[in-house]
Design a protein around this motif. Structure first.
Motif, PDB file in Angstrom:
ATOM      1  N   ILE A  60      13.745 -10.595  35.209  1.00 35.07           N
ATOM      2  CA  ILE A  60      12.979 -11.331  36.211  1.00 35.07           C
ATOM      3  C   ILE A  60      12.767 -10.514  37.488  1.00 35.07           C
ATOM      4  O   ILE A  60      13.721 -10.136  38.173  1.00 35.07           O
ATOM      5  CB  ILE A  60      13.701 -12.662  36.553  1.00 35.07           C
ATOM      6  N   ASP A  61      11.520 -10.186  37.751  1.00 38.62           N
ATOM      7  CA  ASP A  61      11.039  -9.739  39.073  1.00 38.62           C
ATOM      8  C   ASP A  61      11.780  -8.546  39.674  1.00 38.62           C
ATOM      9  O   ASP A  61      12.084  -8.536  40.876  1.00 38.62           O
ATOM     10  CB  ASP A  61      11.072 -10.915  40.054  1.00 38.62           C
ATOM     11  N   MET A  62      12.023  -7.515  38.872  1.00 37.02           N
ATOM     12  CA  MET A  62      12.675  -6.310  39.401  1.00 37.02           C
ATOM     13  C   MET A  62      11.612  -5.426  40.064  1.00 37.02           C
ATOM     14  O   MET A  62      11.250  -4.358  39.591  1.00 37.02           O
ATOM     15  CB  MET A  62      13.418  -5.588  38.279  1.00 37.02           C
ATOM     16  N   GLN A  63      11.148  -5.908  41.207  1.00 34.12           N
ATOM     17  CA  GLN A  63      10.000  -5.333  41.909  1.00 34.12           C
ATOM     18  C   GLN A  63      10.413  -4.707  43.239  1.00 34.12           C
ATOM     19  O   GLN A  63      11.457  -5.039  43.808  1.00 34.12           O
ATOM     20  CB  GLN A  63       8.964  -6.427  42.162  1.00 34.12           C
ATOM     21  N   ARG A  64       9.547  -3.838  43.731  1.00 39.62           N
ATOM     22  CA  ARG A  64       9.817  -3.135  44.987  1.00 39.62           C
ATOM     23  C   ARG A  64      10.076  -4.100  46.150  1.00 39.62           C
ATOM     24  O   ARG A  64      10.907  -3.838  47.005  1.00 39.62           O
ATOM     25  CB  ARG A  64       8.647  -2.218  45.342  1.00 39.62           C
ATOM     26  N   VAL A  65       9.369  -5.210  46.175  1.00 38.31           N
ATOM     27  CA  VAL A  65       9.499  -6.146  47.293  1.00 38.31           C
ATOM     28  C   VAL A  65      10.919  -6.705  47.402  1.00 38.31           C
ATOM     29  O   VAL A  65      11.363  -7.089  48.487  1.00 38.31           O
ATOM     30  CB  VAL A  65       8.454  -7.281  47.188  1.00 38.31           C
ATOM     31  N   PHE A  66      11.640  -6.723  46.283  1.00 39.79           N
ATOM     32  CA  PHE A  66      13.013  -7.219  46.288  1.00 39.79           C
ATOM     33  C   PHE A  66      14.037  -6.087  46.318  1.00 39.79           C
ATOM     34  O   PHE A  66      15.227  -6.330  46.505  1.00 39.79           O
ATOM     35  CB  PHE A  66      13.257  -8.104  45.066  1.00 39.79           C
ATOM     36  N   ALA A  67      13.574  -4.855  46.139  1.00 44.14           N
ATOM     37  CA  ALA A  67      14.470  -3.699  46.049  1.00 44.14           C
ATOM     38  C   ALA A  67      14.595  -2.924  47.350  1.00 44.14           C
ATOM     39  O   ALA A  67      15.668  -2.403  47.660  1.00 44.14           O
ATOM     40  CB  ALA A  67      13.982  -2.752  44.953  1.00 44.14           C
ATOM     41  N   GLU A  68      13.510  -2.820  48.088  1.00 50.79           N
ATOM     42  CA  GLU A  68      13.494  -1.923  49.241  1.00 50.79           C
ATOM     43  C   GLU A  68      14.198  -2.574  50.430  1.00 50.79           C
ATOM     44  O   GLU A  68      13.863  -3.702  50.817  1.00 50.79           O
ATOM     45  CB  GLU A  68      12.062  -1.525  49.560  1.00 50.79           C
ATOM     46  N   PRO A  69      15.179  -1.874  50.998  1.00 47.93           N
ATOM     47  CA  PRO A  69      16.013  -2.473  52.048  1.00 47.93           C
ATOM     48  C   PRO A  69      15.243  -2.999  53.254  1.00 47.93           C
ATOM     49  O   PRO A  69      15.686  -3.945  53.903  1.00 47.93           O
ATOM     50  CB  PRO A  69      16.945  -1.326  52.457  1.00 47.93           C
ATOM     51  N   ALA A  77      15.637  -3.943  23.060  1.00 48.34           N
ATOM     52  CA  ALA A  77      14.488  -3.105  22.695  1.00 48.34           C
ATOM     53  C   ALA A  77      13.180  -3.875  22.884  1.00 48.34           C
ATOM     54  O   ALA A  77      12.866  -4.311  23.981  1.00 48.34           O
ATOM     55  CB  ALA A  77      14.648  -2.578  21.274  1.00 48.34           C
ATOM     56  N   GLU A  78      12.422  -4.068  21.770  1.00 50.15           N
ATOM     57  CA  GLU A  78      11.108  -4.722  21.893  1.00 50.15           C
ATOM     58  C   GLU A  78      11.219  -6.214  22.156  1.00 50.15           C
ATOM     59  O   GLU A  78      10.211  -6.877  22.386  1.00 50.15           O
ATOM     60  CB  GLU A  78      10.261  -4.456  20.632  1.00 50.15           C
ATOM     61  N   ARG A  79      12.443  -6.761  22.128  1.00 50.89           N
ATOM     62  CA  ARG A  79      12.644  -8.186  22.434  1.00 50.89           C
ATOM     63  C   ARG A  79      12.932  -8.350  23.928  1.00 50.89           C
ATOM     64  O   ARG A  79      13.849  -9.051  24.329  1.00 50.89           O
ATOM     65  CB  ARG A  79      13.793  -8.751  21.596  1.00 50.89           C
ATOM     66  N   THR A  80      12.155  -7.646  24.742  1.00 48.77           N
ATOM     67  CA  THR A  80      12.319  -7.686  26.193  1.00 48.77           C
ATOM     68  C   THR A  80      10.981  -7.978  26.848  1.00 48.77           C
ATOM     69  O   THR A  80       9.961  -7.405  26.470  1.00 48.77           O
ATOM     70  CB  THR A  80      12.851  -6.337  26.728  1.00 48.77           C
ATOM     71  N   VAL A  81      10.998  -8.879  27.813  1.00 53.21           N
ATOM     72  CA  VAL A  81       9.824  -9.174  28.632  1.00 53.21           C
ATOM     73  C   VAL A  81      10.222  -8.989  30.088  1.00 53.21           C
ATOM     74  O   VAL A  81      11.278  -9.463  30.508  1.00 53.21           O
ATOM     75  CB  VAL A  81       9.322 -10.614  28.412  1.00 53.21           C
ATOM     76  N   PHE A  82       9.401  -8.288  30.838  1.00 58.02           N
ATOM     77  CA  PHE A  82       9.581  -8.181  32.284  1.00 58.02           C
ATOM     78  C   PHE A  82       8.632  -9.167  32.953  1.00 58.02           C
ATOM     79  O   PHE A  82       7.526  -9.406  32.448  1.00 58.02           O
ATOM     80  CB  PHE A  82       9.270  -6.766  32.766  1.00 58.02           C
ATOM     81  N   THR A  83       9.057  -9.731  34.066  1.00 60.52           N
ATOM     82  CA  THR A  83       8.164 -10.614  34.819  1.00 60.52           C
ATOM     83  C   THR A  83       7.928 -10.039  36.209  1.00 60.52           C
ATOM     84  O   THR A  83       8.720  -9.246  36.712  1.00 60.52           O
ATOM     85  CB  THR A  83       8.731 -12.041  34.948  1.00 60.52           C
ATOM     86  N   ARG A  84       6.830 -10.466  36.804  1.00 58.36           N
ATOM     87  CA  ARG A  84       6.526 -10.111  38.188  1.00 58.36           C
ATOM     88  C   ARG A  84       6.093 -11.368  38.935  1.00 58.36           C
ATOM     89  O   ARG A  84       5.234 -12.110  38.454  1.00 58.36           O
ATOM     90  CB  ARG A  84       5.378  -9.103  38.271  1.00 58.36           C
TER      91      ARG A  84
END
Length: 197
Positions: free
Chosen positions: A20-29, A53-60
């Motif tokens: 879930i939502d591993m995005q820059r907006v949540f990562a950058e200090p 493996a292929e049983r992975t979905v990323f969300t934004r």
């Protein structure tokens, strides 16, 4: 936190991992939405990826083009986030972007919906990791549980807005057992057995 052992058949597929939502907006200090311990959550996600493996979905999480209803005052409070989906702040972090072959975008906190449901199929287990525990992970878990899905929230592959919010969200999620269970990366990977209750 739950110490219940997963009850699905041990020979069954591990289910679907939703990152879930591993995005820059949540990562950058310096981001107003920076998630405490983002890097630790990313390390947990990296440990989980090979098992799914292929049983992975990323969300934004992305902003709507035209916020409506209660989203209008929300974006009045956070005007910096009113950017198009291709904006830098919405990009997945570099260390995970290459693994993101299947990406679901949503302008809602919860990411459970037809696309995740179709990827999961019937009778599957949804494994959640990512940020933030107290917002998008929580919203996704509860919506999936309401749909009758078995949900595992991987505590050490998630991060909250801060440590206190993370802990409170895990406490609330654990109240939903057996629909939602809070587990660790090791438990998901089968590297350690939960302690007796």
């Amino acid at each position: 936190m739950s110490t219940d052992e997963p009850h699905a058949d041990p020979g069954a597929p591990p289910g679907l991992l939703a990152v879930i939502d591993m995005q820059r907006v949540f990562a950058e200090p310096d981001s107003p939405w920076a998630a405490s311990r983002f890097d630790e959550a990313a390390a947990g996600v990296r440990r989980l990826l090979p098992a799914f493996a292929e049983r992975t979905v990323f969300t934004r999480f992305i902003a709507p083009e035209h916020p409506e209803g209660a989203w209008r005052p929300y974006y009045d409070q956070w005007p910096f986030a009113l950017r198009p989906p291709e904006a830098r702040l919405w990009q997945l972090v570099d260390e995970l972007a290459d693994d993101a072959r299947d990406v679901v975008d949503a302008s809602t906190f919860g990411k459970w919906g037809p696309r995740l449901a179709a990827r999961l199929g019937t009778g599957g287990r949804l494994v959640l990791a990512g940020v933030s525990t107290d917002c998008c992970v929580l919203s996704t878990a509860l919506a999936a549980a309401d749909a009758g899905v078995e949900v595992l929230v991987v505590a050490d592959a998630c991060a909250g807005a801060d440590d206190e919010s993370h802990a409170k969200a895990l406490y609330v999620l654990d109240l939903y057992r057996p629909l939602v269970r809070v587990v660790t990366v090791d438990e998901v990977l089968g590297q350690s057995r939960p302690a007796p209750r």
